[in-house]
Design a protein around this motif. Structure first.
Motif, PDB file in Angstrom:
ATOM      1  N   LYS A 144       1.947  16.974 -10.317  1.00 31.50           N
ATOM      2  CA  LYS A 144       1.685  15.598  -9.871  1.00 31.50           C
ATOM      3  C   LYS A 144       0.435  15.042 -10.550  1.00 31.50           C
ATOM      4  N   TYR A 145      -0.536  15.917 -10.805  1.00 29.76           N
ATOM      5  CA  TYR A 145      -1.743  15.479 -11.523  1.00 29.76           C
ATOM      6  C   TYR A 145      -1.378  15.091 -12.954  1.00 29.76           C
ATOM      7  N   LYS A 192       0.218  11.690 -13.082  1.00 28.11           N
ATOM      8  CA  LYS A 192      -0.707  10.563 -12.872  1.00 28.11           C
ATOM      9  C   LYS A 192      -1.707  10.386 -14.010  1.00 28.11           C
ATOM     10  N   ASN A 193      -1.828  11.398 -14.873  1.00 29.49           N
ATOM     11  CA  ASN A 193      -2.830  11.324 -15.954  1.00 29.49           C
ATOM     12  C   ASN A 193      -2.213  11.639 -17.309  1.00 29.49           C
TER      13      ASN A 193
END
Length: 199
Positions: free
Chosen positions: A52-53, A56-57
């Motif tokens: 998920k990180y 998002k990045n």
């Protein structure tokens, strides 16, 4: 593809970010070399959080989408999840809307199957009998050459394979063949996968 294995107790506190950055860096270096990645680790060791990180990045030039496929139990349902994931992204759907008048055949036909876009994403008429594997291929092939690299983060992938295989080993084998076929047929499309699951 390669195997990234990180085992051990769930990291907490300050060393957690240090470890995570190391893992992220390793994942990105493989992705940038064009590899698919398998992220395998025990349950509750933070795999989903890492994915998920990453979603998002994303670095420049990548469109990153995350999906957990834990409850998927047919091959068609798996490809439907990917299809929806792609079409629900504004840059993909925006591209189709913009080129809708110019597109012909299959692309035009499947856009007409979309009943609407709601809070829960794209609604496809449930009465439609759709082969989502071929729809995925059509969709991906129609993307422009200069489109960003699509990176799909598929979480709990072994669960999907196990669910599909539980209805007969042949189903599981066929499913894995289709996944390979998708990659081989889409040589010209910049598409990569990170598969994640518990060992």
């Amino acid at each position: 593809g390669s195997l990234v294995i990180c085992t051990g107790r769930a990291a907490v506190g300050e060393d957690r970010y240090f470890r995570r950055e190391q893992i992220e860096t390793r994942i990105w270096s493989k992705i940038k070399r064009g590899e698919d990645v398998l992220l395998a680790a025990p349950r509750r060791s933070g795999k989903s959080s890492i994915l998920k990180y990453l979603e998002k990045n994303p670095p420049q030039g990548y469109l990153v989408k995350y999906k957990s496929v834990q409850s998927v139990d047919t091959g068609n349902e798996y490809f439907k999840q990917i299809y929806k994931l792609l079409l629900e992204d504004d840059s993909v759907f925006g591209f189709y809307r913009k080129h809708f008048e110019k597109t012909k055949g299959a692309v035009k036909k499947f856009i007409s199957k979309i009943r609407g876009i709601s809070i829960d994403g794209i609604e496809i008429d449930p009465k439609e009998k759709i082969d989502y594997f071929s729809e995925c291929k059509t969709l991906l092939k129609a993307l422009p050459n200069n489109f960003e690299t699509l990176l799909l983060l598929i979480d709990e992938f072994p669960d999907a394979v196990s669910n599909i295989s539980s209805q007969g080993k042949a189903n599981g084998i066929r499913f894995l063949q289709l996944i390979r076929e998708l990659r081989q047929d889409l040589d010209e499309v910049r598409l990569q996968f990170v598969y994640s699951g518990s060992i």
